[in-house]
Design a protein around this motif. Structure first.
Motif: not given
Length: 235
Positions: A131-134, A170-171, A188-191, A209-210
């Motif tokens: 998904r993050g390749t974009r 938003t993974f 880095y975000r987690h939630g 979690a996002p």
């Protein structure tokens, strides 16, 4: 040379809940001994058969006495079979297979099962699209074993972000994920939490979690991402 990313990427950092300092305490006791050595008898056919008989019996929720009554095999003999002390005859195996509702070959499963390993030389991982390749994230898959004895699928990635990469916090997917920073710096975000990460830092989290890089602080950036999820799920 490492460069500071654009200040436009830093705005969200001030709005999120900061990560508390210090090392988190592990509250769940860890019961597995990482240094345990399995009995060499595990490779013996009798032991493999015995473990399967016991596993199928327990799956049905019946006792040794119940199985003995259904097969006309004595309690003592069944105990010896389940503990791998004696080698059951084909007639005995047929009786057990009928009572347990499994084919005779099911008793040999663990004895014949291969334990796989994947060796990847430096620079020879497989570039894949996720998904993050974009967003300009380069994913290098370092190994993959599908069906295995653990019931868990593990996907180890080497992820590289450069000046061409974008933030992507938003993974969201099933399973658990472990990150280990190798180069560069990121927030880095987690939630609702933000974790400033430098080389040597790690983060382990519930991937439902996002999550994802919120601020690309120092580029280029490389980190290991190890994703684990149950076999049969989407991952």
């Amino acid at each position: 040379m490492a460069k500071k990313a654009s200040s436009l990427r830093n705005g969200a950092a001030a709005r999120a809940k900061p990560q508390p300092k210090g090392v988190a305490t592990i509250r769940t006791p860890l019961t597995q001994d990482p240094h345990a050595v399995r009995d060499t008898r595990e490779k013996v056919l009798e032991v493999a058969i015995g473990r399967e008989v016991r596993a199928f019996r327990k799956k049905l929720g019946i006792t040794v006495a119940d199985l003995a009554a259904a097969t006309d095999i004595s309690l003592g003999m069944l105990s010896k079979i389940e503990n791998g002390i004696t080698s059951p005859s084909l007639t005995t195996l047929q009786a057990l297979s009928r009572a347990l509702g499994v084919p005779v070959t099911a008793f040999f499963r663990r004895f014949e099962e291969e334990r796989s390993a994947v060796f990847v030389r430096a620079g020879e991982g497989l570039d894949v699209e996720r998904r993050g390749t974009r967003a300009g994230h380069q994913y290098n898959l370092l190994g993959h074993i599908g069906s295995n004895t653990s019931g868990v699928v593990v996907e180890p990635y080497l992820i590289t972000l450069t000046e061409d990469s974008d933030v992507f916090p938003t993974f969201q997917h099933e399973g658990m994920e472990f990150l280990y920073m190798l180069e560069g710096e990121v927030v880095y975000r987690h939630g609702s939490n933000l974790y400033p990460m430098k080389p040597g830092d790690s983060l382990f989290f519930d991937a439902d979690a996002p999550h994802g890089p919120e601020v690309l602080t120092v580029l280029p950036m490389r980190y290991l991402s190890i994703i684990c999820y149950p076999q049969g799920s989407a991952g």
